[in-house]
Design an enzyme around this catalytic site. Sequence first.
Site, short mmCIF file in Angstrom:
data_model
loop_
_atom_site.label_atom_id
_atom_site.label_comp_id
_atom_site.label_asym_id
_atom_site.label_seq_id
_atom_site.Cartn_x
_atom_site.Cartn_y
_atom_site.Cartn_z
N ASP A 13 -32.82 10.04 -37.13
CA ASP A 13 -33.07 9.89 -35.81
C ASP A 13 -33.97 8.67 -35.36
O ASP A 13 -34.61 8.75 -34.41
CB ASP A 13 -33.23 10.91 -35.13
N LYS A 16 -31.39 3.99 -35.72
CA LYS A 16 -30.61 2.99 -36.58
C LYS A 16 -29.60 2.31 -36.02
O LYS A 16 -29.23 1.17 -36.13
CB LYS A 16 -30.58 3.48 -38.02
N GLY A 17 -29.04 3.09 -35.06
CA GLY A 17 -27.65 2.69 -34.43
C GLY A 17 -28.11 1.30 -33.62
O GLY A 17 -27.24 0.47 -33.55
N GLY A 40 -26.32 11.59 -35.91
CA GLY A 40 -26.35 11.40 -34.68
C GLY A 40 -26.80 9.94 -34.20
O GLY A 40 -27.86 9.40 -34.38
N HIS A 41 -25.91 9.08 -33.88
CA HIS A 41 -26.07 7.74 -33.63
C HIS A 41 -25.92 7.39 -32.14
O HIS A 41 -24.98 7.76 -31.52
CB HIS A 41 -25.13 7.06 -34.36
N GLN A 226 -28.78 9.92 -41.58
CA GLN A 226 -30.06 10.87 -41.72
C GLN A 226 -30.99 9.76 -42.27
O GLN A 226 -30.78 8.62 -41.80
CB GLN A 226 -29.74 11.86 -42.81
N ASP A 338 -42.55 2.18 -27.03
CA ASP A 338 -42.78 2.50 -25.33
C ASP A 338 -43.03 3.81 -25.36
O ASP A 338 -43.76 4.29 -24.32
CB ASP A 338 -41.62 1.99 -24.59
P1 IMP Z 1 -27.19 19.37 -42.70
O1 IMP Z 1 -27.14 18.05 -42.95
O2 IMP Z 1 -26.25 19.70 -41.64
O3 IMP Z 1 -26.66 20.02 -43.86
O4 IMP Z 1 -28.73 19.69 -42.36
C1 IMP Z 1 -29.86 19.67 -43.33
C2 IMP Z 1 -30.80 19.20 -42.75
O5 IMP Z 1 -30.62 17.78 -42.27
C3 IMP Z 1 -31.46 19.93 -41.45
O6 IMP Z 1 -32.92 19.82 -41.51
C4 IMP Z 1 -30.87 18.97 -40.39
O7 IMP Z 1 -31.49 19.25 -39.01
C5 IMP Z 1 -31.23 17.61 -41.18
N1 IMP Z 1 -30.24 16.63 -40.52
C6 IMP Z 1 -29.02 16.32 -40.83
N2 IMP Z 1 -28.46 15.08 -40.28
C7 IMP Z 1 -29.43 14.92 -39.42
C8 IMP Z 1 -29.52 13.43 -38.74
O8 IMP Z 1 -28.73 12.71 -38.59
N3 IMP Z 1 -30.89 13.52 -37.97
C9 IMP Z 1 -31.78 14.29 -38.29
N4 IMP Z 1 -31.77 15.41 -39.09
C10 IMP Z 1 -30.64 15.47 -39.65
#
Ligand code: IMP
Length: 432
Positions: A13, A16-17, A40-41, A226, A338
Site C-alpha cells: 500500500d 505504487k499505482g 490494492g492499487h 504487496q 502531505d
Molecule cells: P494474503 O496475501 O491474503 O495471504 O495475506 C497475507 C498478508 O499480506 C496479510 O497480512 C495481508 O493483509 C497482507 N497483504 C496482502 N496483500 C496486501 C496488499 O496488497 N497490501 C498490504 N497488505 C497486503
Amino acid sequence: MPATCVVGLQWGDEAKGKIVDLIGDRHQFVVRFNGGANAGHTVVWGDRTFKLSLLPTGVLKPHLTSVIGNGVVVYPPRFLEEVGQLVTAGVPVGGNLVVSDHAHLIFPYHMEEERLAEANADGKIGTTGRGIGPCYQDKVGRRFAIRVGELLHPAHLRERLRQIVPMKNRLIAAFTDGAAKTFDADQLCDEYLGYAEKIRPHITDTTRLLHDGIAAGKHVLFEAAQGSLLDVDHGTFPYVTSSSSLPAGIWTGTGVPGKHLTRTIGVVKAYTTRVGRGPFPTELDDGPDGTGERIRKIGREYGTVTGRPRRTGWFDAVAVRYTAALAGADEITVMLLDVLSGLPELKLCVGYELDGERIDYFPSDSFLLEKCKPVFETLPGWTEDITGCRTFDDLPRAARLYVDTVQQLVGLPVSVVSVGPDRAQTILMEKY
Ligand code: IMP
C-alpha cells in the site's frame, strides 16, 4: 532502458499505482508477476478513482499491453468484475489485457480453506481472504492445481475437477467443526467454463509475448504487488503473503530473466503502514486521539481490498534499508508526505534495541523483530499545507529536511515526492 520494476519497500500500500501511472507511458508492457486479487492499487485521475486488485494498473492505459504473468493467481469472477468496472467507466479493455495460460486458478474451495485456517486464532495471519495462500499451496503441491490454460479444454477441466473436488471436500470436512461446506465438481466446472468463454480472448503464452517484445526493443514495466516485507522468503515470515513480492519474483513470475531489469524504483510512504498481523516495531498504537489514528484518518489508511483499518507508524529506515538492498533499488519515491503536515515533530527509526543491545540490521525472525524497540531520530514538523507544492523548493524547510534525512538514512536518491493523491500532486526530483 528495457525493463523497470516498481516495488514497494514496506508492507504494501505504498501508492505504487501512482508511480506506475506516472511512468507507464515510457513502456509498451505493464506486467504483474505475483499475488492475485489481494493487492490494492488505487489510481486517482482528477475526480475519478480506480481501485484495482487483480489487473495491472497499466490497464488504465489502453495503448499499453497489460500482462498478468504466470506467477499471478487468478480468480476469474474477480477478473471479469474488474474488466466490467473499467468498461463501464469508459476505459476500453480488449486485446490490451493478456493473462498467462500458466497462471494458477483460484477456486471457491481455496477461499473456504483459507477461512477455516484463519478461524483458528493460533494460526491466524490476518490474510485478505481471497484464497491466495491455498492456491499457491496447491501450485507448489502440484496435485490439486489447475492453470488458466486448462480452462480452454472443457473435458479435461471436468476430469481434473472430478478428481480434485472430492479430495477438497474431505480436507475441508476434516478442518470443520459441524457442518462442512461441500463443493460439486460438475457445478464448479460449468461455472468456470462460463468464465472461460469470456476470458478466452485474453489467454495467451505471456512468456513468449514478453520475450518477443523485449527482442523487438519494447520496454517493460513490472508492477510488484504487496510490499517487500510481505515477500514469502525475505519478509516477516509467517506474516507475509504467499508469493515473491520482491523483484526476484519477476524471473519466475514472468519468465523474463533478471538481466533485463535496468531500473528498480523502490516506493515508500513517508511513514509506515501494515494490514494484518505481524511485528511492526514503529507502530503508533496511541489510541483514538493519538498520532497513529490521525495518520490513518488523513492518509485514508483503510485496506483497498478488505476495508480493514491499516496499522500506522513512523518511517522505519532499518526496514527500508533492508528491503532496498533485497530489491536492488536504484532510487526511492517518497509518497504521502502531505499526510505528515501539522504534526509538531516527526520520528524516524534509525536502529533497534534488541535484548538491551543496539542493532542496525533487520532481524531475520518475526519473533525477534517483535522484541525490537525502535531507536528514533526526531525532526521538527511543519504546519503548512504542502498539497500545492510542485517543486522541492516549494516545500517548507522542515519537509525538505525530512525528505533529505530519509534519503540519507536509506542511502538512495529520492526521485519523486508525492504530496497528494492526484497525478498533478507530484514533485519530480532531478534524478527523475
Ligand atoms: P494474503 O496475501 O491474503 O495471504 O495475506 C497475507 C498478508 O499480506 C496479510 O497480512 C495481508 O493483509 C497482507 N497483504 C496482502 N496483500 C496486501 C496488499 O496488497 N497490501 C498490504 N497488505 C497486503
